[in-house]
Design a protein around this motif. Structure first.
Motif, PDB file in Angstrom:
ATOM      1  N   PHE A   8       0.824  -1.212   0.000  1.00  0.00           N
ATOM      2  CA  PHE A   8       0.000   0.000   0.000  1.00  0.00           C
ATOM      3  C   PHE A   8       0.858   1.261   0.000  1.00  0.00           C
ATOM      4  CE2 PHE A   8      -2.890   3.275   1.492  1.00  0.00           C
ATOM      5  CZ  PHE A   8      -4.075   2.933   0.869  1.00  0.00           C
ATOM      6  N   ASP A   9       2.074   1.163   0.526  1.00  0.00           N
ATOM      7  CA  ASP A   9       2.960   2.326   0.540  1.00  0.00           C
ATOM      8  C   ASP A   9       3.237   2.845  -0.868  1.00  0.00           C
ATOM      9  OD1 ASP A   9       3.068   2.010   3.258  1.00  0.00           O
ATOM     10  OD2 ASP A   9       5.071   1.126   3.290  1.00  0.00           O
ATOM     11  N   GLY A  10       3.261   1.938  -1.838  1.00  0.00           N
ATOM     12  CA  GLY A  10       3.468   2.361  -3.219  1.00  0.00           C
ATOM     13  C   GLY A  10       2.409   3.356  -3.659  1.00  0.00           C
ATOM     14  N   ILE A  11       1.170   3.099  -3.272  1.00  0.00           N
ATOM     15  CA  ILE A  11       0.072   4.008  -3.615  1.00  0.00           C
ATOM     16  C   ILE A  11       0.256   5.359  -2.933  1.00  0.00           C
ATOM     17  CG2 ILE A  11      -2.393   4.438  -3.254  1.00  0.00           C
ATOM     18  CD1 ILE A  11      -2.898   1.482  -3.802  1.00  0.00           C
ATOM     19  N   VAL A  12       0.569   5.340  -1.650  1.00  0.00           N
ATOM     20  CA  VAL A  12       0.704   6.588  -0.901  1.00  0.00           C
ATOM     21  C   VAL A  12       1.774   7.477  -1.513  1.00  0.00           C
ATOM     22  CG1 VAL A  12       1.245   7.612   1.339  1.00  0.00           C
ATOM     23  CG2 VAL A  12      -0.073   5.488   1.233  1.00  0.00           C
ATOM     24  N   TYR A  13       2.949   6.923  -1.727  1.00  0.00           N
ATOM     25  CA  TYR A  13       4.047   7.738  -2.248  1.00  0.00           C
ATOM     26  C   TYR A  13       3.811   8.151  -3.698  1.00  0.00           C
ATOM     27  CZ  TYR A  13       6.647   6.731   1.995  1.00  0.00           C
ATOM     28  OH  TYR A  13       7.042   6.673   3.319  1.00  0.00           O
ATOM     29  N   ALA A  14       3.201   7.279  -4.478  1.00  0.00           N
ATOM     30  CA  ALA A  14       2.924   7.619  -5.878  1.00  0.00           C
ATOM     31  C   ALA A  14       1.947   8.783  -5.975  1.00  0.00           C
ATOM     32  CB  ALA A  14       2.386   6.409  -6.627  1.00  0.00           C
ATOM     33  N   VAL A  15       0.956   8.816  -5.108  1.00  0.00           N
ATOM     34  CA  VAL A  15      -0.007   9.918  -5.128  1.00  0.00           C
ATOM     35  C   VAL A  15       0.661  11.219  -4.685  1.00  0.00           C
ATOM     36  CG1 VAL A  15      -2.144  10.826  -4.128  1.00  0.00           C
ATOM     37  CG2 VAL A  15      -2.019   8.434  -4.844  1.00  0.00           C
ATOM     38  N   PHE A  16       1.524  11.152  -3.692  1.00  0.00           N
ATOM     39  CA  PHE A  16       2.212  12.371  -3.248  1.00  0.00           C
ATOM     40  C   PHE A  16       3.110  12.919  -4.356  1.00  0.00           C
ATOM     41  CE2 PHE A  16       0.482  11.668   0.830  1.00  0.00           C
ATOM     42  CZ  PHE A  16       0.677  12.827   1.568  1.00  0.00           C
ATOM     43  N   VAL A  17       3.838  12.041  -5.062  1.00  0.00           N
ATOM     44  CA  VAL A  17       4.664  12.498  -6.179  1.00  0.00           C
ATOM     45  C   VAL A  17       3.780  13.064  -7.289  1.00  0.00           C
ATOM     46  CG1 VAL A  17       6.207  11.746  -8.042  1.00  0.00           C
ATOM     47  CG2 VAL A  17       6.607  10.962  -5.699  1.00  0.00           C
ATOM     48  N   SER A  18       2.721  12.340  -7.623  1.00  0.00           N
ATOM     49  CA  SER A  18       1.837  12.754  -8.703  1.00  0.00           C
ATOM     50  C   SER A  18       1.172  14.098  -8.399  1.00  0.00           C
ATOM     51  CB  SER A  18       0.775  11.682  -8.945  1.00  0.00           C
ATOM     52  OG  SER A  18       0.025  11.952 -10.100  1.00  0.00           O
ATOM     53  N   LEU A  19       0.758  14.287  -7.157  1.00  0.00           N
ATOM     54  CA  LEU A  19       0.078  15.534  -6.806  1.00  0.00           C
ATOM     55  C   LEU A  19       1.055  16.673  -6.553  1.00  0.00           C
ATOM     56  CD1 LEU A  19      -3.076  14.569  -4.736  1.00  0.00           C
ATOM     57  CD2 LEU A  19      -2.799  14.993  -7.173  1.00  0.00           C
ATOM     58  N   GLY A  20       2.331  16.356  -6.330  1.00  0.00           N
ATOM     59  CA  GLY A  20       3.333  17.415  -6.324  1.00  0.00           C
ATOM     60  C   GLY A  20       3.422  18.053  -7.692  1.00  0.00           C
ATOM     61  N   PHE A  21       3.438  17.194  -8.722  1.00  0.00           N
ATOM     62  CA  PHE A  21       3.403  17.701 -10.093  1.00  0.00           C
ATOM     63  C   PHE A  21       2.089  18.439 -10.355  1.00  0.00           C
ATOM     64  CE2 PHE A  21       1.757  17.095 -14.374  1.00  0.00           C
ATOM     65  CZ  PHE A  21       2.733  17.732 -15.129  1.00  0.00           C
ATOM     66  N   ALA A  22       0.969  17.844  -9.963  1.00  0.00           N
ATOM     67  CA  ALA A  22      -0.344  18.447 -10.222  1.00  0.00           C
ATOM     68  C   ALA A  22      -0.489  19.794  -9.532  1.00  0.00           C
ATOM     69  CB  ALA A  22      -1.452  17.493  -9.756  1.00  0.00           C
TER      70      ALA A  22
END
Length: 228
Positions: free
Chosen positions: A102-116
């Motif tokens: 599940f950590d993959g999801i958490v960190y991926a969303v934080f990276v993705s929303l940093g860009f967003a």
């Protein structure tokens, strides 16, 4: 001030929601902020890559549909998802905090929303409040959902005991968000009314799909029984 608020608020709300969904072992706030910062930093190489590929589109595609396809899949989806995955991999793949799927999801969303977040500020300050409200319900959640799909497969790749399956899951960590991102942008860019009809059904499909992926990995958390 209002434009800044409408730019930041949807990102913050989704990040709090993802943090809440990580029920059994919270990730360190300081490391999550590094993920957010990484997503913001990759805006600059993404812009360079998008401009470079965009300059080649007239030689690769003809007509409105071809150009929309090129912009959606090669300029936006390819560049953005590739750099997100690169940043995510460098940040967490060998980090001790990445200790369950599940950590993959958490960190991926934080990276993705940093860009967003950076993208949203640029769009909203250029186009006004109406754009900010529209993007709060479309583009920002879409980037989060692309991140959920990326993180889901990256989590499977990290903890798969099978080497060949690990490689397949890692490929899907790019291919799945690339594909859905391309479809999302193509629907908006192709400027064909009957195609636009599929936009909100597609968003609803992604919401159900990503929620199911989060529920699946949350229910299988290795920390679930320890937290009771």
């Amino acid at each position: 001030m209002n434009l800044l608020l409408i730019s930041i608020a949807p990102v913050a709300i989704i990040l709090f929601y993802i943090y809440y969904r990580d029920k059994y072992e919270k990730e360190p706030i300081s490391f999550l902020l590094k993920g957010l910062a990484a997503g913001m930093i990759i805006v600059f190489p993404i812009l360079i890559a998008e401009q470079t590929i965009g300059s080649l589109l007239p030689f690769l595609f003809r007509g409105a549909i071809g150009t929309a396809f090129g912009k959606a899949f090669l300029v936006a989806a390819l560049c953005e998802e590739a750099f997100k995955l690169l940043a995510l991999y460098l940040l967490i793949w060998r980090n001790r905090n990445f200790n369950e799927r599940f950590d993959g999801i958490v960190y991926a969303v934080f990276v993705s929303l940093g860009f967003a977040l950076v993208e949203n500020v640029l769009y909203v300050f250029s186009n006004g409040m109406g754009t900010g409200i529209a993007r709060a319900f479309t583009a920002v959640p879409a980037h989060a959902m692309f991140g959920i799909m990326m993180g889901y497969y990256l989590g499977l790749a990290k903890f798969s005991p099978n080497h060949s399956n690990k490689g397949l899951m890692f490929q899907l960590a790019f291919l799945v968000p690339f594909f859905i991102h391309g479809i999302y942008d193509f629907i908006l860019m192709v400027n064909i009314p009957w195609v636009l009809i599929f936009f909100f059904p597609f968003i609803i499909y992604l919401m159900k799909k990503t929620n199911a992926k989060m529920t699946e990995l949350s229910d299988k958390s290795i920390f679930r029984n320890r937290s009771k």
